[in-house]
Design an enzyme around this catalytic site. Structure first.
Site, PDB file in Angstrom:
ATOM      1  CG  HIS A 104      -2.149   1.140   0.939  1.00 50.66           C
ATOM      2  ND1 HIS A 104      -3.184   1.667   0.702  1.00 50.66           N
ATOM      3  CD2 HIS A 104      -1.789   2.128   1.980  1.00 50.66           C
ATOM      4  CE1 HIS A 104      -3.815   2.212   0.801  1.00 50.66           C
ATOM      5  NE2 HIS A 104      -2.913   3.107   1.856  1.00 50.66           N
ATOM      6  CD  GLU A 169       4.268   1.365  -3.386  1.00 52.02           C
ATOM      7  OE1 GLU A 169       4.115   0.275  -4.692  1.00 52.02           O
ATOM      8  OE2 GLU A 169       3.918   2.635  -3.907  1.00 52.02           O
TER       9      GLU A 169
HETATM   10  C1  GRF Z   1       1.536   0.722  -6.241  1.00 52.92           C
HETATM   11  O1  GRF Z   1       2.069   2.177  -5.426  1.00 52.92           O
HETATM   12  C2  GRF Z   1       0.586   0.132  -4.903  1.00 52.92           C
HETATM   13  O2  GRF Z   1       1.772   0.629  -3.676  1.00 52.92           O
HETATM   14  C3  GRF Z   1      -0.614   0.185  -4.863  1.00 52.92           C
HETATM   15  O3  GRF Z   1      -0.721   0.083  -6.294  1.00 52.92           O
HETATM   16  C4  GRF Z   1       0.327   0.782  -7.516  1.00 52.92           C
HETATM   17  C5  GRF Z   1       0.847  -0.699  -8.305  1.00 52.92           C
HETATM   18  O4  GRF Z   1       1.507   0.025  -9.422  1.00 52.92           O
HETATM   19  N1  GRF Z   1      -1.229  -0.961  -4.577  1.00 52.92           N
HETATM   20  P1  GRF Z   1       2.069  -0.900  -9.753  1.00 52.92           P
HETATM   21  O5  GRF Z   1       1.353  -1.184 -11.160  1.00 52.92           O
HETATM   22  O6  GRF Z   1       3.692  -2.379  -9.185  1.00 52.92           O
HETATM   23  O7  GRF Z   1       3.311  -0.532 -10.625  1.00 52.92           O
END
Ligand code: GRF
Length: 214
Positions: A104, A169
């Protein structure tokens, strides 16, 4: 891995899983949309893919059961949500209890839901970030496995802040999957518990200082 879009977190996990010592391998990328950009990347990597459209089912659980059949066929033991934009039924969450994780783009429990970067800026917070957590039926709740923090800079807009968070992330998702796949962190009695000693129930990851201001 379940995706709905571009799949940059999916890609980070695929790349991490290439390392010989990574304790998981990616057996399936499943999308609820045939046009999810990440599918092409997964195919290029030789990873099996599946599409289960979310429309046209009588309820959420019916859709989840179809996805579940694909997931079981793949032999997966852990399900990673990587930008999967559907809420999951309580049935699916029970089925994968302790083996279902999500990323998230905020420091939970702050900013659950959508538009987290806009809302962080509007709220005037000085620290923002990302969280990997076990999934429970309540949206964006569930025990925290890993977090990364980034500064919110005075000139930030949602795009610049989001890009800074996204870099983190891509660091914490592989770390969290490693913890869960090795069993170093488990979900027990509604908490993320370290099984390898220490009082900490979650890994806290600070951003690389070199990246923090970018
Ligand atoms: C990311 O920001 C994740 O945290 C959220 O949705 C987005 C997905 O991005 N749950 P990606 O498809 O992984 O580039």
């Amino acid at each position: 891995m379940l995706i709905s879009g571009r799949g940059s977190n999916m890609t980070a996990l695929i790349e991490a899983a290439r390392a010989a010592d990574f304790p998981a391998r990616i057996v399936l990328v499943l999308a609820n949309r045939a046009d999810a950009g990440g599918l092409e990347r997964a195919r290029a990597e030789g990873i099996p893919t599946a599409v289960v459209p979310h429309r046209g089912h009588k309820d959420r659980e019916t859709f989840d059961r179809l996805m579940n059949a694909e997931i079981e066929r793949s032999g997966a033991e852990i399900v990673c949500l990587a930008g999967f934009m559907r809420l999951l039924s309580a049935w699916f969450c029970r089925q994968w209890h302790g083996r279902l994780i999500n990323i998230h783009p905020a420091l939970l429990p702050s900013f659950k839901g959508l538009d987290t970067h806009e809302r962080a800026i509007a709220a005037g917070v000085k620290i923002h970030g990302a969280t990997v957590h076990f999934v429970v039926p309540e949206m964006d709740e569930g025990p925290i496995i890993a977090q990364a923090a980034v500064p919110v800079l005075p000139d930030d807009d949602a795009e610049t802040l989001g890009a800074r968070v996204l870099r983190q992330e891509h660091r914490i998702y592989p770390l969290a999957l490693r913890l869960v796949a090795t069993g170093a962190v488990q979900m027990a009695e509604g908490r993320a518990v370290s099984t390898v000693g220490g009082a900490s129930s979650a890994a806290l990851v600070s951003p690389n200082p070199d990246e923090a201001g970018q």
